[in-house]
Scaffold this active site. Structure first.
Site, PDB file in Angstrom:
ATOM      1  N   LYS A 205     -25.866 -10.102  92.430  1.00 51.99           N
ATOM      2  CA  LYS A 205     -24.475 -10.370  91.873  1.00 51.99           C
ATOM      3  C   LYS A 205     -23.618  -9.376  92.755  1.00 51.99           C
ATOM      4  CE  LYS A 205     -25.462  -6.914  88.308  1.00 51.99           C
ATOM      5  NZ  LYS A 205     -24.460  -5.834  88.509  1.00 51.99           N
TER       6      LYS A 205
ATOM      7  N   CYS B 260     -22.607  -1.891  84.462  1.00 53.84           N
ATOM      8  CA  CYS B 260     -23.070  -3.179  84.641  1.00 53.84           C
ATOM      9  C   CYS B 260     -23.858  -3.915  83.229  1.00 53.84           C
ATOM     10  CB  CYS B 260     -24.176  -3.470  85.743  1.00 53.84           C
ATOM     11  SG  CYS B 260     -23.478  -2.926  87.341  1.00 53.84           S
TER      12      CYS B 260
ATOM     13  N   ASP C 294     -30.374  -4.771  87.506  1.00 50.55           N
ATOM     14  CA  ASP C 294     -30.136  -3.933  88.437  1.00 50.55           C
ATOM     15  C   ASP C 294     -31.197  -2.767  88.483  1.00 50.55           C
ATOM     16  OD1 ASP C 294     -27.930  -5.542  88.862  1.00 50.55           O
ATOM     17  OD2 ASP C 294     -26.692  -4.106  88.397  1.00 50.55           O
TER      18      ASP C 294
END
Length: 229
Positions: free
Chosen positions: A133, A166, A24
């Site tokens: 995702k 995450c 990310d």
């Protein structure tokens, strides 16, 4: 085989049967004006993390490791985010921020938008895999597990943001699926206070994996004596 200096002990792996996972590294999480910044989180210390990830990616690519880039987010109508029947609807700070500030609706973590894009400094190359995702864990509703197993990959090296959300979520899920997870601590950054970073790293090295850093990772893949020779 490569032996990486790590906590709580060194770990040995084969680079071609390992993957470097970049979690990310989007404007949402690493840039002023992105989701985390707008939600009140401090992103002022992300620039060194970006540079360290660039270094780790270059070393991993040269060693023949697979590079996987994750992008967290949803369609611009947020159907993929889940409605009130999903805990994600209630806990996602991006969704909560947009409910508080309706003018941001459709801008935070929406596929195709600036917030969703990877930061300019980090660019996937041919042979890398880019995966969207919809939740914190990169194993949830993605083909990650099958992509790794089909390549015989068992060792995962993690970088990215946020360490305590995450990154840790994906590493933990990997642990339950019998993957060996290593996090490069100086190529990650937390969402929240510094203690969140320390707690995540403590959890990982004590219960779920290993903790190392970019310098040791690069030296393990390309030892200094080998570079001199």
């Amino acid at each position: 085989m490569t032996t990486l200096n790590a906590r709580p002990e060194a770990i040995t792996f084969s680079a071609p049967q390992s993957a470097l996972i970049v979690v990310d590294m989007q404007n949402a999480y690493a840039s002023p004006g992105g989701y985390l910044d707008l939600a009140g989180f401090d992103v002022s210390a992300t620039r060194p993390v970006i540079e360290n990830i660039k270094t780790a990616v270059a070393a991993a690519r040269a060693a023949g490791m697979l590079i996987i880039w994750f992008q967290n987010g949803w369609d611009d109508q947020y159907v993929e985010a889940g409605g009130p029947g999903s805990p994600n609807f209630h806990k996602s700070n991006a969704l909560k921020t947009m409910r508080k500030r309706p003018e941001l609706q459709g801008k935070l973590l929406a596929k195709g938008g600036w917030d969703y894009q990877l930061v300019d400094e980090l660019v996937p190359e041919a042979g890398d895999i880019v995966l969207p995702k919809p939740r914190y864990s990169g194993f949830f509703n993605t083909p990650l597990d099958s992509l790794l197993r089909s390549r015989g990959i068992r060792h995962l090296v993690f970088t990215g943001i946020a360490t305590n959300v995450c990154v840790e979520s994906t590493l933990r899920d990997g642990f339950f699926l019998e993957y060996f997870g290593v996090v490069l601590e100086d190529a990650t950054h937390q969402a929240g206070p510094e203690f969140a970073q320390k707690a995540a790293l403590f959890n990982i090295e004590t219960f779920f994996g290993w903790v190392s850093n970019v310098a040791d990772f690069c030296d393990a893949l390309n030892p200094p004596l080998a570079r001199i020779a």
